[in-house]
Design an enzyme around this catalytic site. Structure first.
Site, PDB file in Angstrom:
ATOM      1  N   TYR A 143       0.838  -1.177  -0.110  1.00 45.63           N
ATOM      2  CA  TYR A 143      -0.093  -0.203   0.137  1.00 45.63           C
ATOM      3  C   TYR A 143       0.709   1.350   0.028  1.00 45.63           C
ATOM      4  O   TYR A 143       1.374   1.767   1.061  1.00 45.63           O
ATOM      5  CB  TYR A 143      -0.972  -0.084   1.269  1.00 45.63           C
ATOM      6  CG  TYR A 143      -2.064   1.006   1.326  1.00 45.63           C
ATOM      7  CD1 TYR A 143      -2.163   1.991   0.221  1.00 45.63           C
ATOM      8  CD2 TYR A 143      -2.921   1.126   2.467  1.00 45.63           C
ATOM      9  CE1 TYR A 143      -2.880   3.043   0.410  1.00 45.63           C
ATOM     10  CE2 TYR A 143      -3.970   2.054   2.456  1.00 45.63           C
ATOM     11  CZ  TYR A 143      -3.773   2.966   1.508  1.00 45.63           C
ATOM     12  OH  TYR A 143      -4.941   4.064   1.527  1.00 45.63           O
ATOM     13  N   LYS A 173      -1.052  -1.097  -4.365  1.00 41.82           N
ATOM     14  CA  LYS A 173      -2.211   0.236  -4.528  1.00 41.82           C
ATOM     15  C   LYS A 173      -1.245   1.317  -4.707  1.00 41.82           C
ATOM     16  O   LYS A 173      -0.652   1.602  -3.631  1.00 41.82           O
ATOM     17  CB  LYS A 173      -2.973   0.138  -3.252  1.00 41.82           C
ATOM     18  CG  LYS A 173      -3.932   1.340  -3.335  1.00 41.82           C
ATOM     19  CD  LYS A 173      -4.892   1.185  -2.023  1.00 41.82           C
ATOM     20  CE  LYS A 173      -5.786   2.233  -1.943  1.00 41.82           C
ATOM     21  NZ  LYS A 173      -5.347   3.603  -1.626  1.00 41.82           N
TER      22      LYS A 173
HETATM   23  C1  LIG Z   1      -6.048   9.348   1.240  1.00 41.84           C
HETATM   24  C2  LIG Z   1      -7.142   9.009   0.691  1.00 41.84           C
HETATM   25  O1  LIG Z   1      -8.455   9.283   1.271  1.00 41.84           O
HETATM   26  N1  LIG Z   1      -7.443   8.326  -0.553  1.00 41.84           N
HETATM   27  C3  LIG Z   1      -8.635   7.851  -1.205  1.00 41.84           C
HETATM   28  C4  LIG Z   1      -8.950   8.562  -2.208  1.00 41.84           C
HETATM   29  O2  LIG Z   1     -10.319   7.970  -2.814  1.00 41.84           O
HETATM   30  C5  LIG Z   1      -9.159  10.017  -1.800  1.00 41.84           C
HETATM   31  O3  LIG Z   1     -10.297  10.212  -1.111  1.00 41.84           O
HETATM   32  C6  LIG Z   1      -9.402  10.787  -3.144  1.00 41.84           C
HETATM   33  O4  LIG Z   1      -8.540  10.580  -4.114  1.00 41.84           O
HETATM   34  C7  LIG Z   1      -9.680  12.086  -2.795  1.00 41.84           C
HETATM   35  O5  LIG Z   1      -8.275  13.072  -2.451  1.00 41.84           O
HETATM   36  C8  LIG Z   1      -8.472   6.389  -1.169  1.00 41.84           C
HETATM   37  O6  LIG Z   1      -7.249   6.026  -2.079  1.00 41.84           O
HETATM   38  C9  LIG Z   1      -8.577   5.750  -0.012  1.00 41.84           C
HETATM   39  C10 LIG Z   1      -8.181   4.283   0.187  1.00 41.84           C
HETATM   40  O7  LIG Z   1      -8.156   3.739  -0.910  1.00 41.84           O
HETATM   41  C11 LIG Z   1      -8.222   3.330   1.339  1.00 41.84           C
HETATM   42  O8  LIG Z   1      -9.160   3.670   1.862  1.00 41.84           O
HETATM   43  O9  LIG Z   1      -7.253   3.072   1.659  1.00 41.84           O
END
Ligand SMILES: CC(=O)N[C@@H]([C@@H](O)[C@H](O)[C@H](O)CO)[C@@H](O)CC(=O)C(=O)O
Length: 322
Positions: A143, A173
């Site tokens: 990750y 990821k």
């Molecule tokens: C840091 C973070 O929250 N990243 C989100 C993104 O979807 C993010 O919310 C989005 O790109 C807005 O910046 C996802 O990658 C979260 C994720 O994969 C996880 O829950 O581990």
């Protein structure tokens, strides 16, 4: 394990799930079957559990197991179940890795150690090897999320080095904006055998264009249909008009529009919630889908009534949902 089993053969949209809490902060596992059904109906084919959205680092190890078990039980709807086991002391991460195998998880994912951060690729590989070897039966994904972990090592080089040491290494990821450079390098690493999943919604279209295998993005929890269309249109090669009924310029306009809609929603959340981003995202989840995943845990701050109103007003002004 055969070469095929150790790979994580996945293409599609995976939701990084929110951990549902009751108003008193206890786990609300009863809602997970409905949540899984909602994702399934939106075309989501996998879940990434106990990661950033899932507040894995704010759960006890026992709670992380319960959440993982609940998603594993809903795998008929949820699809691939990837359990994030990192962010803890190594012993607990290994225990969670073994637990993931025992509940039939599809794969594990793991953050680097968050305090004794690896400073070299060799150190990161050695740490991942300790975790991955606790679950040798299933694929291991790293990750990568440097803005949270501070671990900025080049991932293409990590994959090359780790593939020599970790038999069940399957990919990563990739939560970085550098999808066209470093991310592309990851796709080419180890003879192109690694699965590379995009982590930032803001570069969903770009990541698809360069050939990422899938997306793990927060927006997949509540706007999977738009994200699915974005990924589909972005995956069509420019020189192959024959495969698409949408003319090229219309397609580019639509890609631009859809990517902007996703980005605008996140801008609204960031503007009003700052560091309590997961609190805001959980509120959006409830507002857009009706699935109430409850508040976030501290250190995320609860949203004030005023913030909730601002989020709701801006969301409506921008037509979410349509
Ligand atoms: C840091 C973070 O929250 N990243 C989100 C993104 O979807 C993010 O919310 C989005 O790109 C807005 O910046 C996802 O990658 C979260 C994720 O994969 C996880 O829950 O581990």
């Amino acid at each position: 394990m055969t070469t095929k089993e150790k790979k994580f053969e996945y293409k599609g949209m995976m939701a990084p799930t929110f951990t549902p809490f009751n108003p008193d902060g206890s786990l609300n596992l009863a809602i997970i079957p409905r949540y899984a059904q909602l994702l399934h109906d939106g075309g989501v084919t996998g879940v990434f559990v106990n990661g950033t959205n899932g507040e894995g680092m704010s759960l006890t190890t026992a709670e992380r197991k319960l959440v993982a078990e609940a998603w594993a039980k809903s795998r008929g709807m949820a699809g691939k179940v990837v359990i994030q086991v990192g962010g803890l002391n190594l012993r607990d991460s290994q225990e969670l890795a073994r637990h993931a195998v025992s509940i039939g998880a599809s794969a594990i994912a793991c953050l680097p150690h968050l305090y004794d951060k690896p400073g070299t690729i060799a150190e990161l590989v050695a740490y991942c090897k300790e975790v991955a070897s606790a679950a040798p039966e299933i694929p291991f994904l790293y990750y990568h999320i440097p803005f949270k972990t501070g671990v900025e090592l080049p991932m293409d080089k990590f994959l090359e080095a780790a593939s020599l040491e970790i038999p069940n290494l399957a990919g990563l990821k990739f939560t970085s904006m550098e999808v066209e450079t470093e991310g592309y390098g990851c796709l080419k690493a180890v003879g192109g055998s690694m699965t590379v999943l995009n982590g930032f919604d803001e570069v969903m279209s770009k990541s698809r264009r360069v050939g990422f295998h899938g997306a793990i993005g927060g927006c997949l929890n509540f706007m999977p249909l738009e994200a699915g269309r974005l990924l589909c249109l972005s995956g069509i090669a420019d020189d192959d008009g024959s495969t698409c009924c949408v003319p090229r310029l219309e397609r580019l306009d639509e890609i631009y529009r859809l990517q902007n809609r996703i980005n605008t929603l996140w801008d609204i959340v960031r503007k009003h919630c700052g560091c309590s981003f997961v609190s805001g995202a959980k509120f959006v989840m409830k507002s857009l889908t009706g699935v109430d995943v409850g508040p976030a845990r501290k250190p995320q701050q609860p949203l004030s009534e005023e913030t909730e109103k601002l989020l709701s007003d801006e969301r409506r002004e921008n037509n979410y949902p349509y």
